[in-house]
Design an enzyme around this catalytic site. Structure first.
Site, PDB file in Angstrom:
ATOM      1  CE  LYS A 125      -3.955   2.001   2.526  1.00  9.92           C
ATOM      2  NZ  LYS A 125      -4.863   1.840   3.686  1.00  9.92           N
ATOM      3  CB  SER A 185      -8.101   3.723   2.895  1.00  3.12           C
ATOM      4  OG  SER A 185      -7.265   3.067   3.856  1.00  3.12           O
ATOM      5  CB  SER A 227      -8.700   0.641   5.711  1.00  2.00           C
ATOM      6  OG  SER A 227      -9.454   1.805   5.927  1.00  2.00           O
TER       7      SER A 227
END
Length: 485
Positions: free
Chosen positions: A83, A158, A182
């Protein structure tokens, strides 16, 4: 519709690499080909924000050299997506934001270093909601990511880019981050496995801070075993992070040998309200019946402060964010725009550098911490947070081993379908409690509703990830192909 193409499990890739049936370079090349096929173009999934072919091939050669020197690592030859808020030395770390455009960290996150030491290849940076603030990966400076199983829908957020990288068959494992769900929410939307460990189980060193008392690095896997192996590698004490617990890390992948017979599975009534879609309820009921058939006891329990989780979360998290994001001002790194004096430079940089959702949360956090409102909002939220944590303690002390709930109230929604911030926040209604309490939780596929994947959530007591994985392995075996049909 883009259907996922299997890359092989982490265990298979490791075995084939160690035996010489394939090479790390060949695996990386295959993953790059798949990524290029689905990532770019008008109808692309927009999964990766940074992907350097030459660097990855060079790193694959370094990884392969481990074979000659050491016992093959647990993730030898396995590409792992990262990420964009987890620091890497080569690829930029921009947190999906204009304000960090092009920023390359001078150090790497502990979790990335541990991946490399285990023989994995850190495979590019994935798209995300800006500074991890969002539930759909629509709030990114790079544009929205699309769900590989239904490109007109969001992958969740997210960590939507990491979830999509696994669901699209590019990599078997990806790293994401959790603040209020998330990892688990996008895992449910994309039909993959997502794990949030106990707060303190995994080092946060190198994870760009959003809300420090909630933030955690989590793991996506195409299977339960992939997620178990990924967590095993990145977990453990780290002297660079004072919140990382100095506790031994079990071999989570060995949990597949343990029976669920005799375990007590709690079914919290607050997670099964009358308003829950009956089709979601039905998929959960089927999963629970499988566990009952395997010898587990299913017990109805109560977590009475669950309905307060969203208001508490959206006071605590923005308050911490308003402090953490104060460092992004144009002075030290990232974007700098000129203005009228120092204050003007601050205003110009932050107004252009931050997107609307980040701005909204900074303003909310500043408000609840301001004089006259701190006691009424932030202090009260922290007191209620303690009540939420006490609910979990009481249930686990009563003899319950693992809780089972839906991961989300609905399947993935269409891109652009939700414009009301409060409605978007409610997509985390079943996940935020675990972050507030610091307990481990995971989502795994339990079927489909209207052709879209849905997830079942498992929650365990602090540092009891093994029990969670024991149930997850058993449920995965029991559901089989039914989990994706």
């Amino acid at each position: 519709m883009t259907e996922p193409i299997p890359t092989g499990t982490a265990a298979t890739l490791r075995e084939h690499t160690a035996s010489g049936r394939t090479t790390t370079a060949a695996t990386v090349d295959s993953a790059l080909t798949r990524a290029r096929d689905v990532n770019a173009g008008r109808d692309g999934l927009n999964i990766f924000v940074a992907l350097d072919d030459s660097y990855l091939q060079e790193h694959a050669t370094v990884s392969a050299a481990q074979l000659a020197d050491t016992e093959p690592g647990l993730l030898l030859g396995v590409p792992v997506a990262i990420k964009d808020n987890i620091a890497t030395l080569h690829h930029p770390t921009t947190c999906g934001s204009r304000i960090l455009g092009g920023y390359v960290s001078p150090y790497e996150a502990t979790v990335v270093r541990r991946l490399r030491e285990a023989g994995a290849v850190p495979f590019g940076k994935t798209n995300m909601d800006e500074f991890a603030m969002g539930s759909s990966t629509e709030n990114s400076a790079y544009g929205p990511t699309r769900n590989p199983l239904a490109p007109d829908r969001v992958p969740g957020g997210s960590s939507g880019g990491s979830a999509a990288a696994v669901a699209a068959g590019i990599v078997p494992i990806a790293l994401g981050s959790e603040t209020g769900g998330s990892v688990r929410q996008p895992a449910a939307f994309c039909g993959v496995v997502g794990v949030k460990p106990t707060y303190g189980r995994v080092s946060r060193f190198g994870l760009v801070a959003f809300a420090s008392s909630l933030d955690q690095v989590g793991v996506f896997g195409s299977t339960v075993d992939d997620a178990a192996r990924g967590l095993r590698v990145i977990a453990g004490h780290d002297p660079l992070d004072s919140t990382a617990a100095d506790l031994a890390v079990p071999d989570y992948q060995l949990a597949h040998r343990r029976p669920v017979k005799g375990l007590v599975i709690g079914r919290p009534k607050e997670y099964f309200p009358e308003s829950l879609d009956p089709r979601m309820r039905a998929r959960c009921d089927v999963a629970l019946e499988h566990l009952r058939d395997l010898g587990a006891e299913i017990r109805d329990v109560s977590l009475p402060h669950t309905d307060l989780a969203i208001p508490v979360y959206y006071i605590v998290a923005p308050a911490e964010a308003s402090s953490n994001l104060a460092r992004f001002d144009g002075v030290r790194y990232g974007l700098r725009l000129e203005g009228d004096g120092l204050k003007g430079m601050y205003e110009a940089t932050r107004s252009k550098g931050f997107g609307p959702e980040v701005t909204r949360r900074i303003m909310l956090g500043t408000y609840v911490l301001s004089a006259g409102y701190y006691d009424a909002y932030y202090r009260k939220a922290q007191q209620v947070r303690t009540l939420i944590a006490n609910d979990f303690t009481a249930v686990f002390n009563s003899g319950v081993d693992v809780l089972f709930t839906p991961t989300t109230p609905t399947p993935a929604f269409a891109i652009g379908a939700i414009s009301d911030p409060y409605e978007m926040y409610m997509s985390d209604i079943f996940t935020a409690t675990a972050n507030l309490a610091g307990v481990p939780a995971m989502s795994q596929p339990i079927g489909r509703v209207g052709g879209l994947p849905v997830g079942g959530q498992l929650i365990a007591a602090h540092f009891e990830e093994e029990k969670m994985f024991t149930v997850a392995y058993a449920l995965e075996r029991a559901l089989g192909a039914g989990a994706s049909s």
